[in-house]
Design an enzyme around this catalytic site. Sequence first.
Site, PDB file in Angstrom:
ATOM      1  N   THR A  19      -8.518   2.567   1.884  1.00 18.78           N
ATOM      2  CA  THR A  19      -7.634   1.395   1.815  1.00 18.78           C
ATOM      3  C   THR A  19      -8.392   0.216   1.216  1.00 18.78           C
ATOM      4  OG1 THR A  19      -6.371   2.156   3.722  1.00 18.78           O
ATOM      5  CG2 THR A  19      -6.260  -0.207   3.214  1.00 18.78           C
TER       6      THR A  19
ATOM      7  N   LYS B 129       0.841  -1.202   0.000  1.00 17.14           N
ATOM      8  CA  LYS B 129       0.000   0.000   0.000  1.00 17.14           C
ATOM      9  C   LYS B 129       0.874   1.249   0.000  1.00 17.14           C
ATOM     10  CE  LYS B 129      -2.628   1.869   3.828  1.00 17.14           C
ATOM     11  NZ  LYS B 129      -3.628   1.586   4.839  1.00 17.14           N
TER      12      LYS B 129
ATOM     13  N   ARG C 141       0.180   5.217   0.662  1.00 18.61           N
ATOM     14  CA  ARG C 141      -0.803   6.252   0.987  1.00 18.61           C
ATOM     15  C   ARG C 141      -0.176   7.608   0.673  1.00 18.61           C
ATOM     16  NH1 ARG C 141      -5.446   6.954   4.052  1.00 18.61           N
ATOM     17  NH2 ARG C 141      -5.481   4.932   5.070  1.00 18.61           N
TER      18      ARG C 141
ATOM     19  N   SER D  68     -11.592   3.581   8.146  1.00 19.37           N
ATOM     20  CA  SER D  68     -11.848   4.997   8.459  1.00 19.37           C
ATOM     21  C   SER D  68     -12.436   5.689   7.226  1.00 19.37           C
ATOM     22  CB  SER D  68     -10.553   5.657   8.919  1.00 19.37           C
ATOM     23  OG  SER D  68     -10.760   7.025   9.165  1.00 19.37           O
TER      24      SER D  68
HETATM   25  C1  R5P Z   1      -3.382   1.780   8.653  1.00 23.65           C
HETATM   26  O1  R5P Z   1      -2.228   1.498   8.763  1.00 23.65           O
HETATM   27  C2  R5P Z   1      -4.519   0.952   9.135  1.00 23.65           C
HETATM   28  O2  R5P Z   1      -4.157  -0.365   9.377  1.00 23.65           O
HETATM   29  C3  R5P Z   1      -5.674   0.986   8.164  1.00 23.65           C
HETATM   30  O3  R5P Z   1      -5.271   0.378   6.953  1.00 23.65           O
HETATM   31  C4  R5P Z   1      -6.108   2.378   7.900  1.00 23.65           C
HETATM   32  O4  R5P Z   1      -6.295   3.049   9.101  1.00 23.65           O
HETATM   33  C5  R5P Z   1      -7.396   2.414   7.096  1.00 23.65           C
HETATM   34  O5  R5P Z   1      -7.732   3.746   6.887  1.00 23.65           O
HETATM   35  P1  R5P Z   1      -8.693   4.184   5.718  1.00 23.65           P
HETATM   36  O6  R5P Z   1      -9.981   3.433   5.878  1.00 23.65           O
HETATM   37  O7  R5P Z   1      -8.842   5.657   5.944  1.00 23.65           O
HETATM   38  O8  R5P Z   1      -8.016   3.907   4.414  1.00 23.65           O
END
Ligand code: R5P
Length: 296
Positions: A226, A191, A193, A222
């Site tokens: 992801t 991944k 980000r 969140s």
């Molecule tokens: C990050 O390292 C966590 O494990 C989750 O992948 C992340 O918090 C997911 O966030 P979101 O839903 O905003 O992509």
Amino acid sequence: MSPVLFPLPGNERMAAALADGLKGMGGRIDVRRFPDGDSYVRIDTTVSDRTVILVCTLDRPDEKFLQLSLVAATARDLGAAQVGLVCPYLPYMRQDARFRPGEAISSRYFAHLLEVSFDWLVTVDPHLHRIHSLNQLFAIPAAAVHAAPYLADWIRNNVENPLLIGPDSESEQWVGSVAARAQAAYTILEKVRRGDRDVEMSMPNIGDAAGRTPVLVDDIISTGRTMVAAIRHLQALGWSSAPVCVGVHAIFADDAYGALRKAGAHDIITTNTILHPSNRIDLHESIVNSVRSMIA
Ligand code: R5P
């Protein structure tokens, strides 16, 4: 004497389940806002010399934290023997380093704020990355309940021929243990980000995926970006079966839940650390066991 449990607004169901499991007493409390936005707090159950447990999950923490600390201070002022916190979702853990000059290391500062109000803390799968244990962060006793066995059991009982998929390298250890207990294969994505809502995925090692149901597993959902990026990546690779998305903490910021559905999630499953219609995995039993060890 049995503990007395108080739910902060919205936590009534979890508090009742915990009171039941701990053979504790449900306390009466009045928490509301004055028209000017200040909070009003009244504890209407005797707490003097008793173990008081406040139950408050802390998604959207800035709206909730001040009321929570006012209730804790009131309980102490009224003579509680100890004040513990059951906080199924512990926020601010992701900002655990200064990534750019001048940034707050929020996980550390937030831990200090909790230490001021509470004698101990029980939470569920806090997002610890560079810090390996809550004890490195908290000067009060702090315990983490692990949802992995419950996720694994749900997957084993509900998904035929699953292939578990973790979103990033830091999830590997965790997804690996869910997969082992679910007796399922797993793979890990890479991944990147680029921003709060800008996530890209690649899958270096797809393994033998034929005929399997993809199950995306993550600790926090969140923005949902992801999982959406992972779903799009699977689609681009030509996977025909729609994935099941399994998360521990159902934050679902803004349109996240709808976006995940629209992207093609077959089902979205979460635990009850944050109340949400997707909650299907109940963790209260495990939280009860952890609280018992705190108040023993
Ligand atoms: C990050 O390292 C966590 O494990 C989750 O992948 C992340 O918090 C997911 O966030 P979101 O839903 O905003 O992509």
